[in-house]
Scaffold this active site. Structure first.
Site, PDB file in Angstrom:
ATOM      1  N   GLU A 397       0.792  -1.288  -0.149  1.00 43.49           N
ATOM      2  CA  GLU A 397       0.005   0.058   0.004  1.00 43.49           C
ATOM      3  C   GLU A 397       0.889   1.441  -0.027  1.00 43.49           C
ATOM      4  O   GLU A 397       0.467   2.204  -0.762  1.00 43.49           O
ATOM      5  CB  GLU A 397      -0.578  -0.177   1.268  1.00 43.49           C
ATOM      6  CG  GLU A 397      -2.205  -0.867   1.160  1.00 43.49           C
ATOM      7  CD  GLU A 397      -1.679  -2.401   1.196  1.00 43.49           C
ATOM      8  OE1 GLU A 397      -0.750  -2.637   1.807  1.00 43.49           O
ATOM      9  OE2 GLU A 397      -2.662  -3.227   0.849  1.00 43.49           O
ATOM     10  N   HIS A 464     -11.355  -6.551   8.867  1.00 36.91           N
ATOM     11  CA  HIS A 464     -11.919  -6.006   7.391  1.00 36.91           C
ATOM     12  C   HIS A 464     -13.258  -5.504   7.749  1.00 36.91           C
ATOM     13  O   HIS A 464     -14.296  -5.681   7.157  1.00 36.91           O
ATOM     14  CB  HIS A 464     -12.469  -7.512   6.829  1.00 36.91           C
ATOM     15  CG  HIS A 464     -11.064  -8.096   6.313  1.00 36.91           C
ATOM     16  ND1 HIS A 464     -10.163  -8.920   7.030  1.00 36.91           N
ATOM     17  CD2 HIS A 464     -10.617  -8.220   4.899  1.00 36.91           C
ATOM     18  CE1 HIS A 464      -9.372  -9.370   6.243  1.00 36.91           C
ATOM     19  NE2 HIS A 464      -9.333  -9.083   5.311  1.00 36.91           N
TER      20      HIS A 464
END
Ligand code: TPP
Ligand code: MG
Length: 657
Positions: A397, A464
């Site tokens: 990322e 998540h």
């Protein structure tokens, strides 16, 4: 020291000499100013000048260089007017950062130099982005980026080299191995013998270069840059060198033995080359004095100009207006032809139409190409827009966000899909320190949208399910969008991509496939900073966003409550006008957020209402949010964690007050 000068002309050799001498003399002057308290900090490059000078001279003027804190020679050899450089060091008005940044933390598009942020490693990733833009444009340009050997221990180094290798990016990773990162010797920094050895692991060409030998630096970099221009690929260059002074002037060199210092003093890049030129009759002592005097005069003349320059004056409007680039919002009207689609389709269609609208827009993310992304939002994009613009990324990322910033520097818009918004933590540094602060620091925009699939209610556990908008609404320089409906999602995504500032675009996963709406088929935009009032009533103002909007609608319908329901739609900018107007009408306010309560945006909205609507309030402002725990997995736990049920009770309580 041996100088194998091939066929370099005498004038070229003298240029190389001067290219090292000027930064040395500037630095000697700066060290005096530092002692006099006229500049605040200094990172010495004495002993390392051949690297900055050689690389800068080996590159074309319009090729980007990304220097670090010891690379004064990059700035001087790009011919930045010295008075502006000195003004920059003194935080003056005509420096390069309006007094907002110190020493070498600045960039200038005018000279194709991109300045560092303190965190070191991000430079490497930015270079990937610039190199990617060059590769896509097929313009045959190479990009050079610097790092110290200490900086190579950061994850950014690994990520940047890996991405550059996988994508064959035309970038030179120039590592100045001066043996120390502050006081830490190389043996405590990495285990292999040479940094260049790491090239093999990345499948990357690498070279070791004597960083104190200007001829070697110049010729090798010139040759390698030529090859990279023809055939784009990354190269890892390790320059062996040494810094003769402390990390910065206050920290000294006590941890380095006299023997080491003496050995390297004999390898001084300027002195050795000077001797060589004299021995070869290319430089006379008279000439040498002349060159030196010219430089000394140049420095003192420019210092005089800089000293006479104005101090940076504090101006509140200028300060606040420079956090975001001005955006000339163009309204593109939604047309009548509509289709009933899901939230997820609205995002997909919106993104697709933006790809058509901006024909150089690049999208990057894990599994977004052939696979179409884990939520299938980019399915079919690869076939339509091609591999250059629809880019699968390795799992990294940080460097992808840095790459996006490099694209922006090159004038290319990008959208980065975070697979889940939770994973932004692995790219947190560039968001907070690179993108958010960029426009304020040097008026360079970060034209990037980060797509953030977020939120709980899907039984996905602590990693998540988070809705982490509060990490970003806290940080000046970022815009934060959080739609609750397909219509808004599509129009706001178009605006987010049009807007030249960094935008975090939150997409609630639970809404993806559960919320349908009639959505215009055409490309249209919606403005930021405009909440929508979904229901009107005079008993209470419910202020919310994202999944909270749907919980509020359900509660109000079920209990038949006369409420204003305000869907914020964007959190930064925040539509305080609509909030205040409603609260002044109803006299009661409840703010609902899905996230844990403490430190969230509900707290700030509550404070704003208290500060601006106190006389109109008939009850204390109420906030409702999730429990102060991570997001649990099991349904029963998650249901109790989320504020949906507690909101109903709190709303009824507030109405009774
Ligand atoms: C993320 C981060 N950690 C620590 C620091 C503090 N710091 C600044 S420069 C530096 C040493 C860098 O060493 P190296 O990369 O070898 O470059 P050199 O200073 O030797 O040129 C350190 C520890 C920082 N700026 N950023
Ligand atoms: Mg070092």
């Amino acid at each position: 020291m041996q100088f194998h000068n091939n066929d370099l002309s005498k004038s070229k050799l003298l240029d190389l000499y001067k290219a090292m001498l000027l930064p040395r003399l500037v630095e000697e002057k700066m060290l005096i100013l530092l002692r006099q308290g006229k500049i605040s900090k200094w990172f010495s490059g004495i002993g390392q000048e051949a690297i900055s000078a050689g690389i800068t001279l080996a590159l074309e003027e319009d090729e980007y260089i990304l220097p670090m804190h010891r690379n004064l020679g990059v700035f001087t050899n790009r011919n930045i007017p010295l008075n502006r450089l000195f003004s920059q060091f003194q935080g003056k008005a005509n420096g390069f950062s309006k007094g907002r940044e110190r020493s070498f933390h600045f960039g200038t598009q005018e000279f194709n130099i991109i300045g560092m942020i303190s965190h070191l490693g991000p430079q490497l990733g930015i270079a990937d982005g610039i190199a990617l833009a060059n590769k896509i444009k097929k313009n045959g340009k190479v990009t050079a980026v610097f790092s110290g050997e200490g900086g190579t221990s950061e994850g950014d180094f690994h990520e940047a080299l890996n991405v550059a290798a996988v994508w064959d990016l035309p970038v030179l990773f120039c590592i100045e191995n001066n043996g120390y990162g502050l006081s830490t010797p190389s043996k405590d920094q990495f285990k292999c013998e040479n940094i260049a050895d790491k090239g093999e692991g990345y499948g990357m060409e690498s070279h070791i270069i004597d960083g104190n030998n200007i001829v070697e630096v110049y010729l090798k970099v010139r040759k390698i840059a030529g090859e990279v221009r023809k055939n784009p690929h990354p190269v890892l260059l390790e320059f062996k060198t040494f810094r003769m002074r402390g990390h910065e002037e206050a920290s000294g060199t006590k941890y380095i033995s006299k023997q080491i210092l003496d050995t390297w003093a004999k390898k001084d890049p300027i002195e050795n080359f000077r001797q060589y030129l004299i021995n070869k009759n290319m430089l006379t002592e008279i000439q040498e004095v002349e060159i030196k005097n010219t430089f000394i005069h140049l420095i003192s003349d420019n210092l005089k100009i800089a000293f006479a320059e104005d101090e940076q004056i504090f101006n509140l409007t200028t300060e606040l207006n420079d956090v975001y680039q001005e955006f000339d919002y163009q309204e593109i009207i939604p047309k009548n032809k509509k289709s009933k689609i899901r939230f997820v389709d609205a995002i997909s269609k919106g993104l697709y139409q933006s790809m058509e609208q901006h024909d150089d827009l690049v999208i990057m993310g894990q599994d977004i190409a052939e696979y179409g992304g884990v939520f299938k939002i980019t399915e079919g994009f690869l076939e339509k827009f091609g591999k250059d613009r629809v880019r699968n990324t390795p799992i990294c990322e940080s460097v992808i966000i840095e790459t996006a910033y490099g694209l922006s520097i090159s004038g290319v818009k990008s959208v980065v899909e975070l697979q889940f918004s939770d994973f932004i933590t692995s790219g947190f540094n560039p968001v907070i320190n690179l993108l958010a602060k960029s426009y304020y620091r040097w008026n360079q925009n970060a034209d990037i949208v980060l797509r953030m699939p977020c939120g709980a209610g899907v039984g996905a556990g602590p990693f998540h399910s988070q809705t982490n908008e509060a990490w970003f609404t806290k940080t000046p320089g970022l815009k934060v969008v959080y739609p609750a409906f397909p219509y808004d999602a599509k129009g706001l995504l178009a605006t987010a991509i049009e807007d030249p500032n960094p935008v975090l675009f939150f997409e609630h996963k639970q809404l993806y496939r559960s919320i349908y709406q009639e959505v215009p088929d055409n490309y249209y935009t919606l403005p930021f900073g405009k909440a929508s009032v979904l229901k009107e009533g005079d008993k209470v103002s419910i202020i919310t966003y994202g999944a909270g909007v749907h919980w509020a609608l359900e509660a109000v319908d079920k209990e038949n409550i006369q409420a204003d329901i305000i869907d914020l739609r964007t959190l930064q900018p925040l539509d305080t006008e609509t909030i205040f107007k409603s609260v002044k009408k109803t006299g009661k306010a409840i703010i609902l957020q899905e996230d844990t309560l403490f430190g969230g945006i509900a707290s700030d909205i509550s404070a704003l209402i208290n500060e601006n609507c106190f006389e109109f309030l008939d009850a204390p402002v109420k906030r409702v949010g999730a429990l102060e725990t991570p997001v649990p997995f099991a349904k029963n736990l998650e249901d109790n964690f989320l504020p949906k049920e507690r909101f109903k009770l709190a709303l009824i309580d507030l109405l009774k007050y």
